[in-house]
Design a protein around this motif. Structure first.
Motif, PDB file in Angstrom:
ATOM      1  N   LEU A  94      30.446  18.421 -26.166  1.00 24.62           N
ATOM      2  CA  LEU A  94      29.519  18.985 -25.182  1.00 24.62           C
ATOM      3  C   LEU A  94      28.261  19.585 -25.807  1.00 24.62           C
ATOM      4  CD1 LEU A  94      31.897  20.655 -22.564  1.00 24.62           C
ATOM      5  CD2 LEU A  94      30.582  18.576 -22.319  1.00 24.62           C
ATOM      6  N   LYS A  95      28.148  19.522 -27.131  1.00 22.19           N
ATOM      7  CA  LYS A  95      26.937  20.045 -27.784  1.00 22.19           C
ATOM      8  C   LYS A  95      25.738  19.169 -27.407  1.00 22.19           C
ATOM      9  CE  LYS A  95      28.694  22.544 -31.700  1.00 22.19           C
ATOM     10  NZ  LYS A  95      28.628  22.768 -33.128  1.00 22.19           N
ATOM     11  N   GLY A  96      24.667  19.820 -26.956  1.00 28.06           N
ATOM     12  CA  GLY A  96      23.454  19.099 -26.558  1.00 28.06           C
ATOM     13  C   GLY A  96      23.555  18.468 -25.188  1.00 28.06           C
ATOM     14  N   LYS A  97      24.647  18.780 -24.489  1.00 22.93           N
ATOM     15  CA  LYS A  97      24.835  18.244 -23.139  1.00 22.93           C
ATOM     16  C   LYS A  97      24.786  19.378 -22.122  1.00 22.93           C
ATOM     17  CE  LYS A  97      27.276  14.097 -24.372  1.00 22.93           C
ATOM     18  NZ  LYS A  97      28.335  13.181 -24.021  1.00 22.93           N
ATOM     19  N   VAL A  98      24.656  18.986 -20.861  1.00 22.84           N
ATOM     20  CA  VAL A  98      24.615  19.956 -19.777  1.00 22.84           C
ATOM     21  C   VAL A  98      26.035  20.436 -19.501  1.00 22.84           C
ATOM     22  CG1 VAL A  98      24.057  20.312 -17.347  1.00 22.84           C
ATOM     23  CG2 VAL A  98      22.568  18.903 -18.776  1.00 22.84           C
ATOM     24  N   VAL A  99      26.246  21.765 -19.679  1.00 24.00           N
ATOM     25  CA  VAL A  99      27.566  22.353 -19.459  1.00 24.00           C
ATOM     26  C   VAL A  99      27.732  22.768 -17.998  1.00 24.00           C
ATOM     27  CG1 VAL A  99      29.089  24.262 -20.115  1.00 24.00           C
ATOM     28  CG2 VAL A  99      27.667  23.160 -21.836  1.00 24.00           C
ATOM     29  N   ASP A 100      26.660  23.331 -17.415  1.00 16.92           N
ATOM     30  CA  ASP A 100      26.730  23.785 -16.027  1.00 16.92           C
ATOM     31  C   ASP A 100      25.390  23.521 -15.337  1.00 16.92           C
ATOM     32  OD1 ASP A 100      27.794  24.897 -13.751  1.00 16.92           O
ATOM     33  OD2 ASP A 100      27.436  26.977 -14.371  1.00 16.92           O
ATOM     34  N   GLU A 101      25.479  23.245 -14.050  1.00 18.46           N
ATOM     35  CA  GLU A 101      24.273  23.000 -13.260  1.00 18.46           C
ATOM     36  C   GLU A 101      24.098  24.171 -12.295  1.00 18.46           C
ATOM     37  OE1 GLU A 101      22.484  19.092 -11.105  1.00 18.46           O
ATOM     38  OE2 GLU A 101      24.501  19.656 -10.468  1.00 18.46           O
ATOM     39  N   ILE A 102      23.003  24.933 -12.469  1.00 19.47           N
ATOM     40  CA  ILE A 102      22.740  26.098 -11.636  1.00 19.47           C
ATOM     41  C   ILE A 102      22.061  25.678 -10.334  1.00 19.47           C
ATOM     42  CG2 ILE A 102      21.589  28.351 -11.536  1.00 19.47           C
ATOM     43  CD1 ILE A 102      23.848  28.097 -13.664  1.00 19.47           C
ATOM     44  N   GLU A 103      21.091  24.777 -10.429  1.00 16.00           N
ATOM     45  CA  GLU A 103      20.358  24.296  -9.260  1.00 16.00           C
ATOM     46  C   GLU A 103      20.158  22.797  -9.409  1.00 16.00           C
ATOM     47  OE1 GLU A 103      17.064  26.795  -7.286  1.00 16.00           O
ATOM     48  OE2 GLU A 103      15.998  25.264  -8.424  1.00 16.00           O
ATOM     49  N   LYS A 104      20.504  22.064  -8.353  1.00 19.26           N
ATOM     50  CA  LYS A 104      20.395  20.594  -8.399  1.00 19.26           C
ATOM     51  C   LYS A 104      18.950  20.141  -8.517  1.00 19.26           C
ATOM     52  CE  LYS A 104      24.129  18.191  -6.216  1.00 19.26           C
ATOM     53  NZ  LYS A 104      24.633  17.495  -5.067  1.00 19.26           N
ATOM     54  N   GLY A 105      18.753  19.031  -9.215  1.00 17.95           N
ATOM     55  CA  GLY A 105      17.457  18.378  -9.264  1.00 17.95           C
ATOM     56  C   GLY A 105      17.437  17.224  -8.285  1.00 17.95           C
ATOM     57  N   TYR A 106      16.225  16.808  -7.903  1.00 21.40           N
ATOM     58  CA  TYR A 106      16.098  15.735  -6.911  1.00 21.40           C
ATOM     59  C   TYR A 106      15.011  14.751  -7.297  1.00 21.40           C
ATOM     60  CZ  TYR A 106      19.128  18.319  -3.758  1.00 21.40           C
ATOM     61  OH  TYR A 106      20.199  18.948  -3.204  1.00 21.40           O
ATOM     62  N   TYR A 107      15.250  13.491  -6.915  1.00 20.72           N
ATOM     63  CA  TYR A 107      14.264  12.420  -7.033  1.00 20.72           C
ATOM     64  C   TYR A 107      13.735  12.113  -5.635  1.00 20.72           C
ATOM     65  CZ  TYR A 107      16.604  11.179 -11.468  1.00 20.72           C
ATOM     66  OH  TYR A 107      17.138  11.197 -12.722  1.00 20.72           O
ATOM     67  N   LEU A 108      12.472  11.783  -5.563  1.00 18.98           N
ATOM     68  CA  LEU A 108      11.907  11.236  -4.332  1.00 18.98           C
ATOM     69  C   LEU A 108      11.313   9.890  -4.700  1.00 18.98           C
ATOM     70  CD1 LEU A 108      11.270  11.560  -1.334  1.00 18.98           C
ATOM     71  CD2 LEU A 108       9.096  12.582  -1.992  1.00 18.98           C
ATOM     72  N   ASN A 109      11.951   8.828  -4.218  1.00 19.34           N
ATOM     73  CA  ASN A 109      11.550   7.450  -4.555  1.00 19.34           C
ATOM     74  C   ASN A 109      11.470   7.257  -6.065  1.00 19.34           C
ATOM     75  OD1 ASN A 109      11.328   6.811  -1.801  1.00 19.34           O
ATOM     76  ND2 ASN A 109       9.255   7.617  -1.748  1.00 19.34           N
ATOM     77  N   ASP A 110      12.516   7.665  -6.761  1.00 24.09           N
ATOM     78  CA  ASP A 110      12.686   7.516  -8.217  1.00 24.09           C
ATOM     79  C   ASP A 110      11.692   8.336  -9.034  1.00 24.09           C
ATOM     80  OD1 ASP A 110      14.858   5.805  -7.850  1.00 24.09           O
ATOM     81  OD2 ASP A 110      13.546   4.055  -7.722  1.00 24.09           O
ATOM     82  N   LYS A 111      11.073   9.333  -8.438  1.00 23.99           N
ATOM     83  CA  LYS A 111      10.204  10.247  -9.166  1.00 23.99           C
ATOM     84  C   LYS A 111      10.794  11.645  -9.041  1.00 23.99           C
ATOM     85  CE  LYS A 111       5.559  12.076  -9.380  1.00 23.99           C
ATOM     86  NZ  LYS A 111       4.292  12.246  -8.679  1.00 23.99           N
ATOM     87  N   VAL A 112      10.866  12.369 -10.150  1.00 21.61           N
ATOM     88  CA  VAL A 112      11.450  13.704 -10.130  1.00 21.61           C
ATOM     89  C   VAL A 112      10.529  14.640  -9.348  1.00 21.61           C
ATOM     90  CG1 VAL A 112      12.187  15.675 -11.519  1.00 21.61           C
ATOM     91  CG2 VAL A 112      12.576  13.363 -12.361  1.00 21.61           C
ATOM     92  N   ILE A 113      11.098  15.266  -8.297  1.00 22.40           N
ATOM     93  CA  ILE A 113      10.296  16.244  -7.551  1.00 22.40           C
ATOM     94  C   ILE A 113      10.801  17.664  -7.812  1.00 22.40           C
ATOM     95  CG2 ILE A 113       9.573  14.645  -5.767  1.00 22.40           C
ATOM     96  CD1 ILE A 113      11.641  16.024  -3.916  1.00 22.40           C
ATOM     97  N   ARG A 114      12.035  17.786  -8.303  1.00 19.89           N
ATOM     98  CA  ARG A 114      12.538  19.090  -8.732  1.00 19.89           C
ATOM     99  C   ARG A 114      13.480  18.877  -9.902  1.00 19.89           C
ATOM    100  NH1 ARG A 114      15.763  23.319  -4.990  1.00 19.89           N
ATOM    101  NH2 ARG A 114      17.617  22.250  -5.759  1.00 19.89           N
TER     102      ARG A 114
END
Length: 191
Positions: free
Chosen positions: A163-183
């Motif tokens: 798990l080193k260098g990987k995401v252990v926990d997600e605090i707030e979800k990210g989102y794509y809008l039409n394959d572009k990161v909006i958050r």
């Protein structure tokens, strides 16, 4: 009648003295000797001034056309954004109606299980509506940390070596809008 004859004779004599087309051709100047008309006949300074004024006129017309184009496209862009928001708002209105009905039922009902089920249905309807408009949630937990997708808010000692260098926990979800990161996803990274 005699007067008419005399006039005819005078006219005939006058026309005989006039040069014919053949005579005109002989007396005509050669093309090299003919006076030149247009900008070439002008003084070079006057010709340059004329050319500058023509170019200035063309420039002003082109500049005016460009300004009109710029204003028109800016107006069209604003109209496009406002109409895009209108479509999204129309899609969200049924969900707002559902939330209003849920609020009314919270006031009158004591059955928490039914209320929770109703809220879950509204939530799934909201997610489906957003997905139909091109929104996709980002899966980050367990993925390798990527600064272009994730926003690291903390580092935590990794419980295992993998798990080193990987995401252990997600605090707030990210989102794509039409394959572009909006958050970006707000995550905790293992160190």
């Amino acid at each position: 009648m005699p007067e008419n004859k005399e006039q005819e004779l005078e006219n005939a004599e006058n026309t005989a003295d006039m040069p014919t087309d053949a005579d005109n051709l002989e007396d005509a100047q050669t093309p090299a000797e003919a006076p030149v008309e247009g900008p070439e006949a002008l003084d070079p300074l006057d010709a340059a001034k004329l050319e500058v004024s023509e170019l200035k006129d063309k420039y002003l017309r082109l500049y005016a056309d460009f300004e009109n184009f710029r204003r028109r496209t800016a107006k069209e862009k604003l109209e496009m954004f406002s109409s895009a928001n209108a479509d999204m708002m129309k899609a969200m209105l049924p969900i707002v109606d559902d939330f209003e009905r849920a609020n009314q039922s919270f006031e009158t009902s004591n059955n928490l299980e039914a209320l929770k089920e109703g809220v879950d249905l509204i939530y799934s309807k909201l997610i489906k509506t957003l997905e139909s408009k091109g929104l996709k949630p980002m899966s980050a937990k367990g993925e390798a940390f990527d600064a272009e997708l994730h926003d690291s808010i903390a580092q935590f000692p990794a419980p295992t070596e993998d798990l080193k260098g990987k995401v252990v926990d997600e605090i707030e979800k990210g989102y794509y809008l039409n394959d572009k990161v909006i958050r970006f996803a707000k995550v905790v990274v293992g160190s």
